[in-house]
Enzyme design. Structure first.
Site, PDB file in Angstrom:
ATOM      1  N   GLU A   1      15.534  39.980  68.324  1.00  0.00           N
ATOM      2  CA  GLU A   1      16.301  40.915  67.495  1.00  0.00           C
ATOM      3  C   GLU A   1      16.749  42.116  68.309  1.00  0.00           C
ATOM      4  O   GLU A   1      17.832  42.670  68.071  1.00  0.00           O
ATOM      5  CB  GLU A   1      15.472  41.349  66.283  1.00  0.00           C
ATOM      6  CG  GLU A   1      15.348  40.300  65.193  1.00  0.00           C
ATOM      7  CD  GLU A   1      14.401  39.155  65.569  1.00  0.00           C
ATOM      8  OE1 GLU A   1      13.600  39.339  66.507  1.00  0.00           O
ATOM      9  OE2 GLU A   1      14.452  38.094  64.932  1.00  0.00           O
TER      10      GLU A   1
ATOM     11  N   HIS B   1       8.269  37.586  55.291  1.00  0.00           N
ATOM     12  CA  HIS B   1       9.618  37.195  54.877  1.00  0.00           C
ATOM     13  C   HIS B   1       9.982  37.781  53.512  1.00  0.00           C
ATOM     14  O   HIS B   1      10.823  37.218  52.815  1.00  0.00           O
ATOM     15  CB  HIS B   1       9.739  35.669  54.790  1.00  0.00           C
ATOM     16  CG  HIS B   1       9.411  34.949  56.051  1.00  0.00           C
ATOM     17  ND1 HIS B   1       8.134  34.663  56.446  1.00  0.00           N
ATOM     18  CD2 HIS B   1      10.220  34.466  57.031  1.00  0.00           C
ATOM     19  CE1 HIS B   1       8.158  34.020  57.611  1.00  0.00           C
ATOM     20  NE2 HIS B   1       9.401  33.893  57.987  1.00  0.00           N
TER      21      HIS B   1
END
Length: 324
Positions: free
Chosen positions: A60, A127
């Protein structure tokens, strides 16, 4: 107008803007051949090619860093976080570099970092998070949290056209659950304008994202008891449309603030503070907050439901406010 899901509306905005502006490209993990973890970019690779739909390594920091570099060189990147929780791995790039560049160098940083957020789907602690308030605190970033497909399309278009870095939260529980008519073609919803999605006279619920749908369900329930609830969807946290929120509170005299993120340090605290500072004399009761418990999001569905807010909890807060 065509009926679209929340997911389809976001994809529509991306597709239209990529056709309109060849400076727009996407970068993320598995967004090409696989079409993204939720298939939002399915078909994009065939339509736009590998130079504009870039499958990135699992980093990321690299994805956001590359987007920053591209934006400083005239491009308008859209970086996808496969799950918004993983934005923590690119936190320094986004907060320290993207968020401050305009102040340090007087240069625009036209980029969007988007990704699925929120819980309610059994996604576990890695998540399911709603970390929007981290980025509200990081000056220089704009923060968007749509609740409806049309807004998601219009706000995504506005975000891609903005010269500032925008963090765009897409609640994954809404992706295929919520459908509505969405304007065809180019459609823009300006950043920083809240929307009164339900008129009422007795109590205001100030909310965003998934909590808007909780508030609307609670309002339907309270209506059967003769309580008229106004629901204000703020849509963007930065810029924050303070005037629409205050006007609603001045009208009803009572307020509940609801969001899915955890209570402590959540954006709801900021909204309550603004109401207390600028509309206190209009209040007939203390402002209540509804949010998730200060805990990691559980994997077990029953525990997850207990931790997260829902329509029943919003309705209970409204009743408590009305009974004060």
């Amino acid at each position: 107008m065509p009926v679209m899901t929340y997911l389809e509306a976001i994809a529509d905005a991306l597709r239209i803007e990529m056709h309109k502006d060849d400076r727009v490209f996407m970068i993320g993990e598995d967004i090409g051949t696989y079409g993204g973890a939720f298939k939002l970019t399915k078909g994009f690779l065939d339509e736009f090619g590998p130079k504009r739909i870039i499958d990135a390594p699992i980093s990321e920091a690299a994805i956001i860093g590359a987007a920053i570099g591209a934006s400083l060189n005239g491009m308008r990147p859209v970086a996808e976080m496969q799950f918004i929780d993983f934005i923590t791995n690119g936190f320094n790039q986004l907060v320290t570099v993207a968020g401050t560049t305009a102040y340090r160098w007087s240069l625009p940083v036209p980029m969007v970092v988007r990704g699925p957020s929120g819980g309610g789907v059994g996604g576990n602690p890695f998540h399911s998070r709603d970390p929007e308030n981290w980025f509200v605190h990081a000056t220089g970033l704009k923060v968007v949290c749509p609740a409806f497909p049309a807004d998601a399309k219009g706000l995504m278009t506005a975000s891609m056209r903005d010269d500032n870095p925008v963090v765009f939260f897409e609640h994954k529980g809404l992706y295929r659950k919520i459908k509505e008519e969405v304007p065809e073609g180019e459609y823009v919803v300006p950043l920083g304008q809240a929307n009164v999605v339900r008129q009422g006279r007795d109590c205001s619920v100030i909310c965003y994202g998934s909590a808007v749908h909780m508030a609307l369900a609670a309002a339907d329930e309270l209506e059967r008891d003769g309580v008229s609830v106004e629901v204000v969807d703020i849509r963007t946290l930065v810029p924050f449309d303070e005037e629409t929120v205050l006007a609603s509170v001045r009208k009803t005299g009572r307020a509940v603030v609801a969001h899915e993120a955890v209570m402590t340090g959540g954006f709801g605290g900021e909204i309550v503070a603004r109401i207390a500072d600028k509309a206190f004399r209009f209040l007939d009761a203390p402002v209540k907050r509804v949010a998730a418990y200060d805990a990691p999001t559980p994997f077990a569905p029953t525990l997850e439901q207990a931790v997260l807010p829902n329509a029943d909890k919003v309705a209970a807060a409204i009743r408590e406010t009305m009974a004060f």
